[in-house]
Design a protein around this motif. Structure first.
Motif, PDB file in Angstrom:
ATOM      1  N   ASP A  44       0.905  -1.187   0.096  1.00  0.00           N
ATOM      2  CA  ASP A  44       0.045  -0.047  -0.292  1.00  0.00           C
ATOM      3  C   ASP A  44       0.726   1.249  -0.104  1.00  0.00           C
ATOM      4  O   ASP A  44       1.586   1.486   0.969  1.00  0.00           O
ATOM      5  N   TYR A  46       0.876   5.530  -1.522  1.00  0.00           N
ATOM      6  CA  TYR A  46       0.374   6.631  -2.472  1.00  0.00           C
ATOM      7  C   TYR A  46       1.488   7.445  -2.967  1.00  0.00           C
ATOM      8  O   TYR A  46       2.416   7.778  -2.003  1.00  0.00           O
ATOM      9  N   TYR A  75      -2.865   5.507  -6.181  1.00  0.00           N
ATOM     10  CA  TYR A  75      -2.489   4.550  -5.220  1.00  0.00           C
ATOM     11  C   TYR A  75      -2.150   3.224  -6.004  1.00  0.00           C
ATOM     12  O   TYR A  75      -2.173   3.015  -7.112  1.00  0.00           O
ATOM     13  N   GLY A  77      -0.901  -0.647  -4.825  1.00  0.00           N
ATOM     14  CA  GLY A  77      -1.131  -1.758  -3.766  1.00  0.00           C
ATOM     15  C   GLY A  77      -1.342  -3.203  -4.366  1.00  0.00           C
ATOM     16  O   GLY A  77      -1.448  -3.572  -5.630  1.00  0.00           O
ATOM     17  N   ASP A 161      -8.108  -3.261  -4.759  1.00  0.00           N
ATOM     18  CA  ASP A 161      -9.059  -2.730  -3.771  1.00  0.00           C
ATOM     19  C   ASP A 161      -9.346  -1.246  -4.012  1.00  0.00           C
ATOM     20  O   ASP A 161      -8.438  -0.349  -3.845  1.00  0.00           O
ATOM     21  N   LYS A 164      -9.298   1.908  -1.790  1.00  0.00           N
ATOM     22  CA  LYS A 164      -8.230   2.704  -1.528  1.00  0.00           C
ATOM     23  C   LYS A 164      -7.927   4.013  -2.216  1.00  0.00           C
ATOM     24  O   LYS A 164      -7.181   4.921  -1.714  1.00  0.00           O
ATOM     25  N   ARG A 167      -9.176   7.713  -0.869  1.00  0.00           N
ATOM     26  CA  ARG A 167      -8.426   8.774   0.074  1.00  0.00           C
ATOM     27  C   ARG A 167      -7.960   9.961  -0.783  1.00  0.00           C
ATOM     28  O   ARG A 167      -7.370  10.789  -0.057  1.00  0.00           O
TER      29      ARG A 167
END
Length: 272
Positions: A44, A46, A75, A77, A161, A164, A167
């Motif tokens: 994960d 950013y 993002y 991940g 996902d 995520k 955000r």
């Protein structure tokens, strides 16, 4: 073209692979290493490109690593296929032409498995346009040229996902969304709903290699996709991490806990 396949390692810290990328880029730029695809999956993270604005990161608790690529914030991940093409090209460098070639190659490859995608003028990446829905990005693209050699690349959502992404404002586009192969496959009853990262890589890499042939001098063209032994490159992570110049963080206020997390990420330590 050679392939450094790091997918068997599972999700890796972003800055670890960035160190490998910069090491290979230095060698490729001097033609002492073959043109190489780095294929991997991130833990994960950013990251913010050069076009990121403060408004693109509305949540001040999000720890963001600023990178020297194009584009805005995104993002990375698990479930996302990241491909870095490290290619010494015929000068002059034409980033727009290279990105358009990348988009076209991926669009053609996806059509072979029944997934219709498109490019959007003024917005890099590979997009899914469906009637009655907002435009959704399937693959983000951020390329940089240095010493006539490409670095960074594309982040292709396979079974990522997607929550995520919420955000931040993905790629700085408040009027667009994101999607994945899994989501498309489920909606349209296609086999890609169950694609793995290696399957996605096997679909895209030959198409990308073919598209990039136009940028490579004839003497260095090689149609074969040849694997490299990843152990050699993983062993260099610590050494390259020490050498890597850490780029400045994006100037957005953060809570103390987020600042601490970002400091750990920028020293290459894993965070929980």
């Amino acid at each position: 073209m050679h392939i450094l396949n790091l997918l068997p390692q599972g999700p890796l810290p972003y800055l670890d692979v960035d160190a490998i990328q910069r090491y290979i880029h230095r060698l490729v730029s001097t033609t002492s290493h073959p043109d190489t695809f780095i294929v991997w999956e991130a833990s994960d993270t950013y990251t913010a490109g050069r076009r990121t604005k403060p408004a693109d990161i509305p949540d001040p608790t999000v720890a963001v690593i600023r990178m020297d690529r194009g584009g805005s914030v995104t993002y990375h991940g698990p479930g996302q296929l990241v491909i870095y093409p490290i290619i010494k090209i015929n000068p002059p460098a034409d980033a727009v032409k290279f990105v358009r070639a990348t988009e076209s190659a991926m669009i053609r490859a996806l059509r072979t498995i029944g997934v219709e995608t498109s490019a959007i003028a003024g917005r890099s990446g590979v997009w899914v346009k469906r009637r009655g829905d907002i435009d959704r990005k399937l693959c983000a693209i951020g390329i940089k040229f240095s010493r006539d050699t490409t670095m960074h690349g594309m982040a292709f959502n396979v079974f990522t996902d997607l929550a995520k992404f919420m955000r931040v404002i993905p790629c700085g586009l408040a009027d667009a969304g994101v999607t994945s192969l899994a989501q498309i496959g489920e909606k349209e009853n296609l086999p890609c709903a169950r694609y793995t990262l290696p399957q996605a890589a096997a679909l895209l890499l030959p198409a990308l290699a073919e598209a990039y042939a136009q940028f490579i001098p004839p003497a260095r063209k090689d149609g074969a996709l040849t694997p490299l032994r990843e152990e050699k490159y993983l062993a260099r992570i610590e050494e390259e991490r020490e050498k890597a110049a850490h780029l400045p963080k994006i100037g957005i206020p953060r809570l103390p806990s987020a600042q601490k997390t970002e400091q750990r990420q920028n020293t290459g330590e894993q965070t929980s």
